[in-house]
Design an enzyme around this catalytic site. Structure first.
Site, short mmCIF file in Angstrom:
data_model
loop_
_atom_site.label_atom_id
_atom_site.label_comp_id
_atom_site.label_asym_id
_atom_site.label_seq_id
_atom_site.Cartn_x
_atom_site.Cartn_y
_atom_site.Cartn_z
NE ARG A 23 10.30 -38.75 -25.13
CZ ARG A 23 10.27 -39.59 -26.17
NH1 ARG A 23 9.59 -40.72 -26.10
NH2 ARG A 23 10.95 -39.31 -27.26
CB SER A 66 13.32 -33.23 -25.75
OG SER A 66 13.89 -33.94 -26.81
CD GLU A 122 10.88 -35.47 -22.82
OE1 GLU A 122 10.24 -35.31 -23.88
OE2 GLU A 122 11.96 -36.05 -22.75
#
Ligand code: FAD
Ligand code: NAP
Length: 336
Positions: A162, A236, A332
């Site tokens: 990520r 997320s 994130e």
């Protein structure tokens, strides 16, 4: 160019915050003109794709440039693979469907991820055992300072879980214009992640095609994740926790049921959803904001929450996970 315009319809959290200036661009020349104008006005520049990985917490004191660069081009082909150039404003999921229709494989596990092609390298999007870096060949990006176009090859992007160079050292320095992916003509499928295999067995599919895999992924995602058209969210909110074996063992001593994936000799991944759930947050709701009842990694805006309320909730979650497990969660989602 619009002034003091609401971004409500341009972010999947559906947060009603304004941009000081806002403009779409659909050609490189338009983009360069807008950057030149922003420089004349000494305005910071923010580039926006589908708004599915941002949380607006205040008025954006900048010029927000919405990427609408469109086009798909076959740039190279041999017996085994193709290289396809996708312009950055193309919708990611539409490109997955386009690839499947042409029998080009490699991104079927990444079906139904919202957002644009141009944002995909930023956090090296990933799902169901596949990441963008697995199919990435190169990209072109416009450097904001110099207005020069630079090519980034795979090894220049520093892809990690990520993350990429565009989320770290080169953050806000480049605007990605197009991305070239290497896709297969003879496919090797990734079926062992989550319950893709179970779904295929359930449907009596013994020799799955890339379309079958995408269908399974779409089915699972629809059953677990809130549709942003119905409930505001950005997927997320936190990254999964990657901890040392020592930290993991301490948690395991107390919680024998802790889900985990051993990454290498030293590191273990613990799904953050489990950590958040253990702290009692799953299904939490206050006013219009909360934690999704089926997926504790996803923070949601039920109606008219402010971005700041969601940000404060995320801070409380980080604090409680730290207190209970001594793990520092990382967000994130990009905070604007
Ligand atoms: P935006 O939110 O518009 O932008 C994100 C960041 O990238 C911003 O900082 C922006 O400035 C920058 N950016 C955007 N475009 C460019 C460009 N052309 N050049 C330079 N910088 C740019 N992510 C996953 O990895 N896996 C998933 O499975 C996944 N599932 C999701 C499910 C849901 C329901 C939702 C809402 C989100 C999910 N996400 C997932 C997160 C998100 O979809 C991805 O991160 C996606 O790539 C964001 O694309 P976007 O165009 O919406 O980016
Ligand atoms: P899931 O399949 O229930 O899995 C839960 C967690 O376990 C995930 O965090 C996943 O890690 C991990 N995991 C599962 N099988 C694994 C394996 N074989 N090896 C290593 N790790 C494994 O997760 P979910 O929430 O329904 O999401 C499914 C997939 O979509 C995941 O890959 C997830 O990352 C992705 N997704 C991402 C977002 C986002 O916004 N970033 C939103 C929704 C879904 P990973 O997360 O590292 O894969």
């Amino acid at each position: 160019m619009l002034e003091n315009t609401s971004l409500l319809n341009f972010n999947t959290f559906h947060i009603d915050e304004e941009a000081q200036f806002f403009s779409k661009f659909s050609t490189k020349e338009e983009l360069i003109d807008l950057i030149t104008l922003a420089k004349e006005k000494s305005l910071p520049i923010k580039v926006l794709g589908g708004g599915s990985n941002i949380l607006l917490t205040r008025k954006v004191e900048a010029i927000v440039l919405k990427n609408e660069l469109k086009g798909i081009e076959l740039v190279e082909e041999n017996d085994d693979e193709v290289k396809i150039k996708f312009c950055a404003g193309e919708n990611w999921h539409d490109c997955v469907l386009w690839s499947i229709k042409n029998n080009y494989g490699g991104i079927e596990n990444l079906a139904l991820i919202p957002g644009t092609i141009g944002a995909a390298p930023i956090q090296n999007i990933g799902a169901y055992g596949v990441e963008l870096k697995d199919v990435f060949f190169e990209l072109e990006a416009l450097e904001i300072d110099s207005l020069k176009i630079k090519k980034f090859k795979h090894d220049e992007c520093d892809f990690e879980y990520r993350s990429s160079v565009f989320k770290t050292t080169m953050k806000d320095k480049f605007i990605i214009l197009n991305v070239v992916l290497r896709l297969t003509k003879h496919h090797s499928l990734h079926l062992n992640y989550g319950n893709i295999n179970d779904i295929l067995i359930e449907k009596n599919i013994s020799s799955p095609t890339i379309q079958d895999v995408a269908n399974a992924v779409i089915e699972i995602r629809k059953s677990k994740l809130p549709n942003p058209d119905e409930i505001g969210n950005a997927g997320s909110f936190f990254k999964n926790a990657v901890v040392s074996k020592i930290v993991f063992n301490k948690i395991y001593d107390e919680y024998k049921n802790v889900p985990h994936f051993i990454l290498n000799d030293n590191e273990v991944k613990i799904p953050t959803a489990w950590l958040v759930e253990q702290c009692g947050w799953k299904g939490f709701r206050e006013k219009d904001f909360g934690v999704h009842a089926k997926q504790a990694l996803v923070l949601v805006n039920y109606n008219k929450s402010s971005g700041n309320d969601i940000f404060l909730l995320s801070a409380k979650i980080i604090e409680s996970v730290k207190t209970k497990f001594s793990i520092e969660l990382e967000r994130e989602v990009n905070i604007w």
